[in-house]
Enzyme design. Sequence first.
Site, PDB file in Angstrom:
ATOM      1  N   ARG A  19    -191.338  39.430  -8.648  1.00 58.72           N
ATOM      2  CA  ARG A  19    -190.134  40.060  -9.216  1.00 58.72           C
ATOM      3  C   ARG A  19    -190.401  40.408 -10.667  1.00 58.72           C
ATOM      4  NH1 ARG A  19    -184.342  37.469  -8.547  1.00 58.72           N
ATOM      5  NH2 ARG A  19    -184.984  36.307 -10.375  1.00 58.72           N
TER       6      ARG A  19
ATOM      7  N   THR B 250    -186.006  43.441 -14.464  1.00 55.62           N
ATOM      8  CA  THR B 250    -185.162  44.207 -13.519  1.00 55.62           C
ATOM      9  C   THR B 250    -184.892  43.454 -12.216  1.00 55.62           C
ATOM     10  OG1 THR B 250    -187.100  45.187 -12.472  1.00 55.62           O
ATOM     11  CG2 THR B 250    -186.173  46.366 -14.366  1.00 55.62           C
TER      12      THR B 250
ATOM     13  N   ASP C 273    -186.522  28.410 -11.661  1.00 61.31           N
ATOM     14  CA  ASP C 273    -187.627  29.207 -11.115  1.00 61.31           C
ATOM     15  C   ASP C 273    -188.485  28.308 -10.236  1.00 61.31           C
ATOM     16  OD1 ASP C 273    -190.326  30.387 -10.878  1.00 61.31           O
ATOM     17  OD2 ASP C 273    -189.469  31.961 -12.111  1.00 61.31           O
TER      18      ASP C 273
ATOM     19  N   ASP D 187    -192.361  28.188 -10.860  1.00 58.92           N
ATOM     20  CA  ASP D 187    -192.696  27.500 -12.114  1.00 58.92           C
ATOM     21  C   ASP D 187    -192.526  25.992 -11.967  1.00 58.92           C
ATOM     22  OD1 ASP D 187    -193.390  29.788 -13.451  1.00 58.92           O
ATOM     23  OD2 ASP D 187    -191.474  30.037 -14.475  1.00 58.92           O
TER      24      ASP D 187
HETATM   25  C1  PRP Z   1    -189.250  34.120  -6.505  1.00 57.62           C
HETATM   26  C2  PRP Z   1    -189.064  33.490  -5.135  1.00 57.62           C
HETATM   27  C3  PRP Z   1    -188.804  34.653  -4.242  1.00 57.62           C
HETATM   28  C4  PRP Z   1    -188.085  35.619  -5.165  1.00 57.62           C
HETATM   29  C5  PRP Z   1    -186.641  35.661  -4.800  1.00 57.62           C
HETATM   30  O1  PRP Z   1    -190.513  34.651  -6.628  1.00 57.62           O
HETATM   31  O2  PRP Z   1    -190.170  32.723  -4.734  1.00 57.62           O
HETATM   32  O3  PRP Z   1    -189.984  35.247  -3.726  1.00 57.62           O
HETATM   33  O4  PRP Z   1    -188.244  35.110  -6.502  1.00 57.62           O
HETATM   34  O5  PRP Z   1    -185.962  36.613  -5.555  1.00 57.62           O
HETATM   35  P1  PRP Z   1    -185.371  37.945  -4.927  1.00 57.62           P
HETATM   36  O6  PRP Z   1    -184.632  37.550  -3.684  1.00 57.62           O
HETATM   37  O7  PRP Z   1    -184.453  38.463  -6.011  1.00 57.62           O
HETATM   38  O8  PRP Z   1    -186.480  38.899  -4.654  1.00 57.62           O
HETATM   39  P2  PRP Z   1    -191.091  35.200  -8.011  1.00 57.62           P
HETATM   40  O9  PRP Z   1    -191.005  36.691  -8.044  1.00 57.62           O
HETATM   41  O10 PRP Z   1    -190.457  34.470  -9.148  1.00 57.62           O
HETATM   42  O11 PRP Z   1    -192.620  34.904  -7.904  1.00 57.62           O
HETATM   43  P3  PRP Z   1    -193.435  33.540  -7.755  1.00 57.62           P
HETATM   44  O12 PRP Z   1    -193.151  33.027  -6.368  1.00 57.62           O
HETATM   45  O13 PRP Z   1    -194.831  34.007  -7.917  1.00 57.62           O
HETATM   46  O14 PRP Z   1    -192.993  32.589  -8.833  1.00 57.62           O
HETATM   47  N1  URA Z   2    -186.429  33.071  -7.915  1.00 59.05           N
HETATM   48  C1  URA Z   2    -186.385  31.775  -8.307  1.00 59.05           C
HETATM   49  O1  URA Z   2    -187.430  31.107  -8.337  1.00 59.05           O
HETATM   50  N2  URA Z   2    -185.206  31.249  -8.652  1.00 59.05           N
HETATM   51  C2  URA Z   2    -184.051  31.941  -8.614  1.00 59.05           C
HETATM   52  O2  URA Z   2    -182.982  31.398  -8.939  1.00 59.05           O
HETATM   53  C3  URA Z   2    -184.103  33.287  -8.226  1.00 59.05           C
HETATM   54  C4  URA Z   2    -185.302  33.827  -7.851  1.00 59.05           C
END
Ligand code: PRP
Ligand code: URA
Length: 206
Positions: free
Chosen positions: A102, A106, A197, A200
């Site tokens: 993500r 945005t 997150d 993280d």
């Molecule tokens: C997080 C999570 C989902 C996404 C959800 O991933 O693991 O994949 O956000 O958000 P959405 O429904 O608005 O798309 P992130 O993009 O933070 O990546 P990561 O898993 O690498 O931390």
């Molecule tokens: N991705 C995350 O890891 N946490 C949230 O709350 C939304 C998207």
Amino acid sequence: MPITILQHSLSSHILSLLRDKTTPPERFRALTSAVTRLLIAEATRKLPSRIVTISTPLEETPGQQISVQIVAVPILRAGLGMLDAALEMLPDATVGYVGMERDEATAIASAYYCKLPPLENAHVLMLDPMLATGGSAGAAASELERTGAQQISLLCIVAAPEGVARLAESYPKLQIYTAALDRELNASSYILPGLGDFGDRLYGTL
Ligand code: PRP
Ligand code: URA
């Protein structure tokens, strides 16, 4: 689109520990595995099975064997935290990977990696702990469908109503299993009350 919310004292207990901001990454990873086992049990409750004959030490008896190929697809990066527990429960599953990220400003998701085994006739378990706007899960579901998937379940740990509504509109056949359906998204598209997150917290990259 059907959504199943785990109704289980143990999953509620685990979820509370995951939400707690003082839970450190090592414990967070163990709790993620624990709740994933409960999600897998729920998501596989009605998978088709065939009757087989089993020889116990005493006699033959009919038994059951799941009769559909299961493909686990963690959505990188956070979905990796659910993979080991999924494979413990389903050792014959094959594994595909979809990398989605993500944009922090945005919240729009884009794919950066995709490696999938054959998906025709398989039951795909998409593993992504957070369903927020639904952008990541929706884009991943498109990839899976392009590769031939017909039956897809999404296993998440926390879902937001906004993401559920978006998937219901775009992928009405997708089944969602979640440990919690939270209240809403904030202005930065984080889930409230949520747990922050997930990636993280899983990997200590806060
Ligand atoms: C997080 C999570 C989902 C996404 C959800 O991933 O693991 O994949 O956000 O958000 P959405 O429904 O608005 O798309 P992130 O993009 O933070 O990546 P990561 O898993 O690498 O931390
Ligand atoms: N991705 C995350 O890891 N946490 C949230 O709350 C939304 C998207």
